[in-house]
Design a protein around this motif. Structure first.
Motif, PDB file in Angstrom:
ATOM      1  N   ALA A  25     -33.651  46.071  26.643  1.00  0.00           N
ATOM      2  CA  ALA A  25     -33.911  46.302  24.929  1.00  0.00           C
ATOM      3  C   ALA A  25     -32.072  46.420  24.698  1.00  0.00           C
ATOM      4  O   ALA A  25     -32.050  46.099  23.379  1.00  0.00           O
ATOM      5  CB  ALA A  25     -34.076  48.051  24.678  1.00  0.00           C
ATOM      6  N   SER A  26     -31.367  46.868  25.760  1.00  0.00           N
ATOM      7  CA  SER A  26     -30.072  46.566  25.131  1.00  0.00           C
ATOM      8  C   SER A  26     -29.351  45.696  24.818  1.00  0.00           C
ATOM      9  O   SER A  26     -28.074  44.970  23.946  1.00  0.00           O
ATOM     10  CB  SER A  26     -29.160  47.443  25.622  1.00  0.00           C
ATOM     11  N   VAL A  27     -29.589  44.800  25.488  1.00  0.00           N
ATOM     12  CA  VAL A  27     -29.204  43.239  25.247  1.00  0.00           C
ATOM     13  C   VAL A  27     -29.613  42.536  24.276  1.00  0.00           C
ATOM     14  O   VAL A  27     -28.553  41.851  23.936  1.00  0.00           O
ATOM     15  CB  VAL A  27     -29.209  42.173  26.842  1.00  0.00           C
ATOM     16  N   MET A  28     -31.081  42.266  24.425  1.00  0.00           N
ATOM     17  CA  MET A  28     -31.735  41.982  22.749  1.00  0.00           C
ATOM     18  C   MET A  28     -31.186  43.025  21.542  1.00  0.00           C
ATOM     19  O   MET A  28     -31.115  41.748  20.728  1.00  0.00           O
ATOM     20  CB  MET A  28     -33.051  42.210  23.242  1.00  0.00           C
ATOM     21  N   VAL A  58     -26.201  28.599  18.716  1.00  0.00           N
ATOM     22  CA  VAL A  58     -26.226  28.606  19.390  1.00  0.00           C
ATOM     23  C   VAL A  58     -25.944  28.582  20.330  1.00  0.00           C
ATOM     24  O   VAL A  58     -27.695  29.553  20.967  1.00  0.00           O
ATOM     25  CB  VAL A  58     -25.437  26.743  19.611  1.00  0.00           C
ATOM     26  N   LEU A  59     -25.307  29.652  20.955  1.00  0.00           N
ATOM     27  CA  LEU A  59     -25.610  30.726  22.088  1.00  0.00           C
ATOM     28  C   LEU A  59     -26.032  31.852  22.634  1.00  0.00           C
ATOM     29  O   LEU A  59     -26.974  31.922  23.029  1.00  0.00           O
ATOM     30  CB  LEU A  59     -23.241  31.216  22.174  1.00  0.00           C
ATOM     31  N   PHE A  60     -26.052  32.477  21.069  1.00  0.00           N
ATOM     32  CA  PHE A  60     -26.122  33.665  20.713  1.00  0.00           C
ATOM     33  C   PHE A  60     -28.284  33.413  20.747  1.00  0.00           C
ATOM     34  O   PHE A  60     -28.473  34.382  21.203  1.00  0.00           O
ATOM     35  CB  PHE A  60     -25.628  34.364  19.951  1.00  0.00           C
ATOM     36  N   CYS A  61     -28.394  32.615  19.779  1.00  0.00           N
ATOM     37  CA  CYS A  61     -29.938  31.920  19.414  1.00  0.00           C
ATOM     38  C   CYS A  61     -30.044  31.829  21.077  1.00  0.00           C
ATOM     39  O   CYS A  61     -31.456  32.056  21.111  1.00  0.00           O
ATOM     40  CB  CYS A  61     -29.629  30.936  18.501  1.00  0.00           C
ATOM     41  N   SER A  62     -29.709  30.624  21.757  1.00  0.00           N
ATOM     42  CA  SER A  62     -30.283  30.078  22.934  1.00  0.00           C
ATOM     43  C   SER A  62     -30.403  31.450  23.696  1.00  0.00           C
ATOM     44  O   SER A  62     -31.943  31.440  24.024  1.00  0.00           O
ATOM     45  CB  SER A  62     -30.087  29.523  23.825  1.00  0.00           C
ATOM     46  N   LEU A  63     -29.605  32.202  24.070  1.00  0.00           N
ATOM     47  CA  LEU A  63     -29.673  33.675  24.906  1.00  0.00           C
ATOM     48  C   LEU A  63     -30.836  34.550  24.312  1.00  0.00           C
ATOM     49  O   LEU A  63     -31.971  35.372  25.128  1.00  0.00           O
ATOM     50  CB  LEU A  63     -28.597  34.226  24.918  1.00  0.00           C
ATOM     51  N   LEU A  64     -31.346  34.644  23.192  1.00  0.00           N
ATOM     52  CA  LEU A  64     -32.235  35.566  21.939  1.00  0.00           C
ATOM     53  C   LEU A  64     -33.678  35.135  22.853  1.00  0.00           C
ATOM     54  O   LEU A  64     -34.538  35.535  23.175  1.00  0.00           O
ATOM     55  CB  LEU A  64     -31.839  36.221  21.013  1.00  0.00           C
ATOM     56  N   ILE A  65     -33.927  34.000  22.912  1.00  0.00           N
ATOM     57  CA  ILE A  65     -35.336  32.871  22.889  1.00  0.00           C
ATOM     58  C   ILE A  65     -35.130  33.067  24.392  1.00  0.00           C
ATOM     59  O   ILE A  65     -36.115  33.457  24.582  1.00  0.00           O
ATOM     60  CB  ILE A  65     -35.042  31.724  22.651  1.00  0.00           C
ATOM     61  N   ALA A  66     -34.618  33.225  25.123  1.00  0.00           N
ATOM     62  CA  ALA A  66     -34.699  32.496  26.587  1.00  0.00           C
ATOM     63  C   ALA A  66     -35.251  33.989  26.889  1.00  0.00           C
ATOM     64  O   ALA A  66     -35.934  33.955  28.019  1.00  0.00           O
ATOM     65  CB  ALA A  66     -32.891  32.206  26.999  1.00  0.00           C
ATOM     66  N   VAL A  67     -34.025  35.506  26.562  1.00  0.00           N
ATOM     67  CA  VAL A  67     -34.529  36.345  27.357  1.00  0.00           C
ATOM     68  C   VAL A  67     -35.913  37.032  25.995  1.00  0.00           C
ATOM     69  O   VAL A  67     -36.758  37.960  26.861  1.00  0.00           O
ATOM     70  CB  VAL A  67     -33.559  37.559  27.299  1.00  0.00           C
ATOM     71  N   VAL A  69     -37.998  35.967  24.110  1.00  0.00           N
ATOM     72  CA  VAL A  69     -39.358  34.897  23.521  1.00  0.00           C
ATOM     73  C   VAL A  69     -39.771  34.718  25.301  1.00  0.00           C
ATOM     74  O   VAL A  69     -41.014  34.342  25.711  1.00  0.00           O
ATOM     75  CB  VAL A  69     -39.112  33.714  23.132  1.00  0.00           C
ATOM     76  N   LEU A  70     -38.761  33.951  26.172  1.00  0.00           N
ATOM     77  CA  LEU A  70     -39.191  33.433  27.089  1.00  0.00           C
ATOM     78  C   LEU A  70     -38.970  34.059  28.855  1.00  0.00           C
ATOM     79  O   LEU A  70     -39.716  34.098  29.241  1.00  0.00           O
ATOM     80  CB  LEU A  70     -38.055  32.145  27.860  1.00  0.00           C
ATOM     81  N   GLY A  71     -38.122  35.490  28.265  1.00  0.00           N
ATOM     82  CA  GLY A  71     -38.843  36.821  29.081  1.00  0.00           C
ATOM     83  C   GLY A  71     -38.015  36.594  30.042  1.00  0.00           C
ATOM     84  O   GLY A  71     -38.264  36.739  31.507  1.00  0.00           O
ATOM     85  N   MET A  72     -37.204  35.622  30.287  1.00  0.00           N
ATOM     86  CA  MET A  72     -36.189  35.215  31.599  1.00  0.00           C
ATOM     87  C   MET A  72     -34.648  36.643  31.608  1.00  0.00           C
ATOM     88  O   MET A  72     -33.998  35.846  31.258  1.00  0.00           O
ATOM     89  CB  MET A  72     -35.469  34.261  31.056  1.00  0.00           C
ATOM     90  N   THR A  73     -35.631  37.523  32.116  1.00  0.00           N
ATOM     91  CA  THR A  73     -34.954  38.559  32.054  1.00  0.00           C
ATOM     92  C   THR A  73     -33.868  38.979  33.749  1.00  0.00           C
ATOM     93  O   THR A  73     -32.896  39.270  33.144  1.00  0.00           O
ATOM     94  CB  THR A  73     -35.464  40.061  32.538  1.00  0.00           C
ATOM     95  N   GLY A  74     -34.299  37.798  34.297  1.00  0.00           N
ATOM     96  CA  GLY A  74     -32.753  37.691  35.349  1.00  0.00           C
ATOM     97  C   GLY A  74     -31.803  36.640  34.880  1.00  0.00           C
ATOM     98  O   GLY A  74     -30.859  37.131  35.693  1.00  0.00           O
ATOM     99  N   LEU A  75     -31.869  36.159  34.005  1.00  0.00           N
ATOM    100  CA  LEU A  75     -30.889  35.730  32.772  1.00  0.00           C
ATOM    101  C   LEU A  75     -29.327  37.114  32.972  1.00  0.00           C
ATOM    102  O   LEU A  75     -28.289  36.641  32.705  1.00  0.00           O
ATOM    103  CB  LEU A  75     -30.764  35.083  31.483  1.00  0.00           C
TER     104      LEU A  75
END
Length: 191
Positions: A25-28, A58-67, A69-75
């Motif tokens: 949540a805090s990272v989001m 691009v960086l922050f949008c990609s990370l927001l989508i990865a975590v 939308v795609l649930g890539m919490t391992g990042l």
């Protein structure tokens, strides 16, 4: 160089670092805030095609989508390293393609006749290289915090901010130093 303009490009990174915690949540929230700041504060720079602002978008949008939308919490544990690695790659890449990102900001501050001067270009390659070095150092610090959380984990976050602060101070100081060193008339600079 309008130090304020270039420093606005680092604001999303600083906001992310201040808001990101260890929870999803805090990272989001941190990623969302960094993205919003990139768009609102950097809107004019995005329209001008400024490399640093587009990299942030691009960086922050990609990370927001990865975590988010795609649930890539391992990042999450390596997010700092990813951010600094991406920024270092963009920074050094801008030098390789002969458009050091600081050059874009510096051109807003100097007479057009200086834009192609070798000294102007060299100074901007140096300034961009300094920022690339800062991103590499912070990547290493984040790696140490990740690899050695008990021994390095507490000290490295403040060190990353000190390294960023050193870069900010350099960015504010160096253009004026060059202007004084080469005694350029008001409104001109050797960058």
């Amino acid at each position: 160089m309008k130090s304020v303009n270039i420093l606005q490009g680092f604001l999303p990174l600083i906001v992310f670092g201040l808001l990101a915690g260890s929870s999803v949540a805090s990272v989001m929230v941190a990623l969302g805030a960094a993205l919003i700041i990139t768009v609102i504060i950097g809107f004019s720079d995005l329209r001008k095609g400024m490399i640093l602002t587009w990299a942030n978008l691009v960086l922050f949008c990609s990370l927001l989508i990865a975590v988010g939308v795609l649930g890539m919490t391992g990042l999450l544990p390596v997010m700092g390293m990813l951010i600094y690695a991406a920024l270092a790659a963009v920074t050094f890449g801008s030098i390789l393609v002969k458009i050091p990102f600081t050059l874009q900001y510096a051109r807003d501050m100097v007479d057009r006749t200086l834009w192609e001067k070798p000294a102007f270009i060299r100074v901007n390659v140096l300034m961009t290289g300094v920022w690339g070095g800062i991103f590499v150092i912070n990547f290493i610090l984040d790696y140490l915090a990740f690899a050695y959380p008990h021994s390095a984990g507490g000290i490295t976050p403040p060190l990353t901010y000190l390294v960023l602060l050193a870069g900010i101070i350099f960015t504010i100081w160096y253009p004026g130093h060059i202007k004084r060193k080469y005694s350029f008339p008001s409104g001109q600079s050797g960058r």
